[in-house]
Design a protein around this motif. Structure first.
Motif, PDB file in Angstrom:
ATOM      1  N   PHE A  18      55.444  72.862 -38.890  1.00 20.45           N
ATOM      2  CA  PHE A  18      56.343  71.714 -39.050  1.00 20.45           C
ATOM      3  C   PHE A  18      57.385  71.709 -37.942  1.00 20.45           C
ATOM      4  O   PHE A  18      57.590  70.708 -37.268  1.00 20.45           O
ATOM      5  CB  PHE A  18      57.027  71.755 -40.424  1.00 20.45           C
ATOM      6  CG  PHE A  18      57.744  70.475 -40.746  1.00 20.45           C
ATOM      7  CD1 PHE A  18      57.143  69.509 -41.523  1.00 20.45           C
ATOM      8  CD2 PHE A  18      59.031  70.230 -40.244  1.00 20.45           C
ATOM      9  CE1 PHE A  18      57.798  68.320 -41.811  1.00 20.45           C
ATOM     10  CE2 PHE A  18      59.687  69.048 -40.524  1.00 20.45           C
ATOM     11  CZ  PHE A  18      59.068  68.088 -41.321  1.00 20.45           C
ATOM     12  N   GLN A  44      55.648  62.351 -41.597  1.00 15.34           N
ATOM     13  CA  GLN A  44      55.919  63.074 -42.852  1.00 15.34           C
ATOM     14  C   GLN A  44      54.713  63.018 -43.780  1.00 15.34           C
ATOM     15  O   GLN A  44      54.360  64.012 -44.427  1.00 15.34           O
ATOM     16  CB  GLN A  44      57.164  62.514 -43.540  1.00 15.34           C
ATOM     17  CG  GLN A  44      58.449  62.971 -42.847  1.00 15.34           C
ATOM     18  CD  GLN A  44      59.683  62.255 -43.365  1.00 15.34           C
ATOM     19  OE1 GLN A  44      59.670  61.700 -44.464  1.00 15.34           O
ATOM     20  NE2 GLN A  44      60.740  62.257 -42.567  1.00 15.34           N
TER      21      GLN A  44
ATOM     22  N   ALA B  54      64.836  66.775 -37.452  1.00 18.68           N
ATOM     23  CA  ALA B  54      63.647  67.434 -37.991  1.00 18.68           C
ATOM     24  C   ALA B  54      63.965  68.212 -39.272  1.00 18.68           C
ATOM     25  O   ALA B  54      63.136  68.294 -40.169  1.00 18.68           O
ATOM     26  CB  ALA B  54      63.045  68.374 -36.948  1.00 18.68           C
ATOM     27  N   GLU B  55      65.173  68.769 -39.339  1.00 19.76           N
ATOM     28  CA  GLU B  55      65.542  69.570 -40.510  1.00 19.76           C
ATOM     29  C   GLU B  55      65.606  68.691 -41.768  1.00 19.76           C
ATOM     30  O   GLU B  55      65.112  69.070 -42.836  1.00 19.76           O
ATOM     31  CB  GLU B  55      66.879  70.280 -40.271  1.00 19.76           C
ATOM     32  CG  GLU B  55      67.144  71.449 -41.211  1.00 19.76           C
ATOM     33  CD  GLU B  55      65.941  72.385 -41.394  1.00 19.76           C
ATOM     34  OE1 GLU B  55      65.648  72.688 -42.557  1.00 19.76           O
ATOM     35  OE2 GLU B  55      65.316  72.784 -40.394  1.00 19.76           O
ATOM     36  N   ALA B  57      64.021  65.913 -42.169  1.00 15.90           N
ATOM     37  CA  ALA B  57      62.647  65.531 -42.486  1.00 15.90           C
ATOM     38  C   ALA B  57      61.929  66.664 -43.213  1.00 15.90           C
ATOM     39  O   ALA B  57      61.182  66.433 -44.159  1.00 15.90           O
ATOM     40  CB  ALA B  57      61.902  65.173 -41.206  1.00 15.90           C
ATOM     41  N   PHE B  58      62.213  67.884 -42.768  1.00 17.32           N
ATOM     42  CA  PHE B  58      61.590  69.055 -43.376  1.00 17.32           C
ATOM     43  C   PHE B  58      61.958  69.154 -44.858  1.00 17.32           C
ATOM     44  O   PHE B  58      61.095  69.332 -45.721  1.00 17.32           O
ATOM     45  CB  PHE B  58      62.041  70.304 -42.612  1.00 17.32           C
ATOM     46  CG  PHE B  58      61.402  71.570 -43.085  1.00 17.32           C
ATOM     47  CD1 PHE B  58      60.037  71.786 -42.938  1.00 17.32           C
ATOM     48  CD2 PHE B  58      62.160  72.571 -43.689  1.00 17.32           C
ATOM     49  CE1 PHE B  58      59.452  72.947 -43.363  1.00 17.32           C
ATOM     50  CE2 PHE B  58      61.578  73.736 -44.120  1.00 17.32           C
ATOM     51  CZ  PHE B  58      60.219  73.931 -43.952  1.00 17.32           C
ATOM     52  N   LYS B  60      62.919  66.742 -46.724  1.00 18.04           N
ATOM     53  CA  LYS B  60      62.338  65.597 -47.415  1.00 18.04           C
ATOM     54  C   LYS B  60      60.875  65.864 -47.792  1.00 18.04           C
ATOM     55  O   LYS B  60      60.450  65.623 -48.932  1.00 18.04           O
ATOM     56  CB  LYS B  60      62.430  64.364 -46.488  1.00 18.04           C
ATOM     57  CG  LYS B  60      62.497  63.040 -47.207  1.00 18.04           C
ATOM     58  CD  LYS B  60      62.817  61.953 -46.207  1.00 18.04           C
ATOM     59  CE  LYS B  60      62.335  60.599 -46.663  1.00 18.04           C
ATOM     60  NZ  LYS B  60      62.463  59.581 -45.606  1.00 18.04           N
TER      61      LYS B  60
END
Lengths: 173, 305
Positions: A18, A44, B54-55, B57-58, B60
């Motif tokens: 990720f 996502q 990105a964090e 999104a991570f 989420k």
């Protein structure tokens, strides 16, 4: 005998993937569609799918899977919007020590450059931005898009020619 | 003159990556267009995409996965597990409790061979029930009617009857559990334990026991190689007539109308299983009883001569 590959089903390995590819994949899709929200949603969803399919995808194939799946999901979304790019002002000021006139001119030029980039066909736009903004090599772009390096080079050259055609008259040399 | 960057479709791309030969590069740098390309290239490299968190999104994605897993994936798995357990239990229950019943029709006999050298010859109008699986762990049968058993030595075998249990260790014996209860031992040793007692009655070769209605157990001896019914004959020695009539109804599809006849009289003799007319003659005429067969052929009306 080959080393046993790490499993994506292990959370630690999944998290690594990720953090390694989320941003890059999101930018890639953003350069295609010009809609950051849409790009984030697509990527996502791909990562959610990746977790569900963790047992069926090998770690070494994950990168290719992520880009391909993003691309496939994007193909279903029709609308292409203009890409909005930012200007890294601080960097410019450090490098250049030019006259205020010149800086104003350059600001104007960048505005026009951004507009010109948005007139490119999406296939050239994405290659140009991945190369110039993301600083990806043609080989890396080839891996992301699934195109050959030769095809990438053709698109890149075409993008440059078209940008010059539009901007040439703006450039006072 | 057409420039390289116009005719060679990968020229500019190679220039960007610094892959041009010195000769190509020097020629290119002299062109008017070069400065324009260089400005485009330089300025483009100063652009950047909108920043991506990105964090966030991570987090989420993680929370979406958390939401989905327990509710959908796991609960479904749990239901599968529950369903599988139920099926397994039912299956096991079936394995341990399933039975198989063999029933003979009136006038028919059947031989059933079970595992471990157990042979059961079922007389007509009788049935035997045994476990379908794991037979060797629990060699027990339920008997209704009459059957002749040939059991190889070493078998711990039991027959459940309406009067009690007959257990054996390798033998040949006959059980008749009809109007009268009779166990005859032809070979080896059998033990009969009545339902209401704990004490077994042991019979050896040539011994028999008899329970008539609810009377006490009577023991006696007999001489026979095998029960007569196995040869298609029913034998009676001083048996009340109603037992003879009952026996006839197991072997032939008939009923008797005998209300005007004294059926307690004793009968000694035999009848064949192969011919109704002969069987009726050999049993009824010596007793001084007349019989009429109704038009349907199923009911025999008896009367005194």
């Amino acid at each position: 005998m080959s080393e046993k590959e790490p499993s994506i089903c292990e959370e630690k390995n999944y998290n690594t993937l990720f953090h390694d590819y989320y941003e890059s994949a999101t930018k890639y899709i953003y350069y295609k569609c010009g809609d950051l929200q849409q790009a984030e949603d697509i990527v996502q969803n791909v990562f959610i799918k990746l977790w569900k399919l963790c047992a069926t995808i090998s770690f070494s194939k994950a990168k290719a899977y992520i880009y391909r799946a993003c691309n496939n999901l994007f193909l279903n979304e029709v609308e292409h919007k203009k890409v909005v790019l930012k200007h890294q002002k601080t960097l410019v000021q450090n490098i250049d020590n030019e006259s205020p006139d010149f800086l104003v001119e350059m600001d104007e030029f960048r505005e026009k450059l951004m507009a010109a980039i948005n007139t490119l066909a999406v296939r050239e736009r994405e290659v140009f931005l991945l190369s110039r903004v993301e600083k990806k090599t043609y080989k890396e772009i080839s891996e992301m898009t699934g195109l050959t390096v030769k095809a990438i080079e053709r698109r890149m050259s075409k993008a440059l020619r078209e940008l010059r055609e539009q901007l040439g008259k703006e450039i006072k040399v | 003159m057409a420039e390289h960057y116009e005719t060679d479709e990968t020229f500019l791309a190679r220039w960007i990556e610094g892959k041009l030969s010195d000769e190509e590069r020097m020629a290119f740098e002299k062109t008017e267009a070069f400065k324009e390309f260089e400005l485009i290239n330089k300025q483009a490299q100063l652009l950047s995409a909108p920043s991506i968190d990105a964090e966030a999104a991570f987090q989420k994605v993680k929370s979406k996965l958390q939401e989905e897993k327990p509710t959908k994936v796991r609960s479904l798995r749990r239901w599968f597990a529950v369903a599988a357990s139920v099926v397994l239990l039912l299956g096991l229950g079936y394995l341990f409790t399933a039975t198989q019943t063999h029933t003979t029709a009136i006038g028919a006999t059947q031989t059933i061979a079970l595992q471990d050298g157990i042979e059961i010859h079922l007389n007509s109008g009788s049935s035997i029930t045994h476990k379908r699986f794991f037979w060797s762990l629990d060699k027990e049968v339920d008997l209704e009617g009459e059957a002749y058993f040939v059991i190889e030595k070493g078998n711990d075998f039991a027959v459940n009857t309406s009067k009690g249990q007959v257990t054996v260790l390798g033998t040949e014996f006959n059980i008749k559990d009809r109007g009268v209860f009779q166990v005859k031992c032809y070979e080896g040793k059998v033990s009969f334990t009545a339902d209401d007692t704990d004490v077994g009655t042991i019979l050896t070769q040539g011994e028999q026991l008899l329970i008539e209605k609810d009377k006490q157990i009577e023991e006696s001896t007999f001489e026979a190689q095998a029960p007569s019914w196995r040869n298609g004959i029913s034998n009676f020695e001083e048996q009340p007539l109603y037992l003879v009539l009952e026996e006839l109804t197991y072997l032939y599809p008939i009923t008797f109308e005998s209300s005007t006849v004294d059926t307690d009289r004793l009968f000694t003799g035999s009848f064949t299983h192969n011919d109704l007319e002969t069987a009726l003659k050999t049993t009824l005429i010596p007793m001084g009883i007349r019989y009429e067969i109704t038009s349907t052929g199923n009911t025999i009306i008896l009367s005194e001569k």
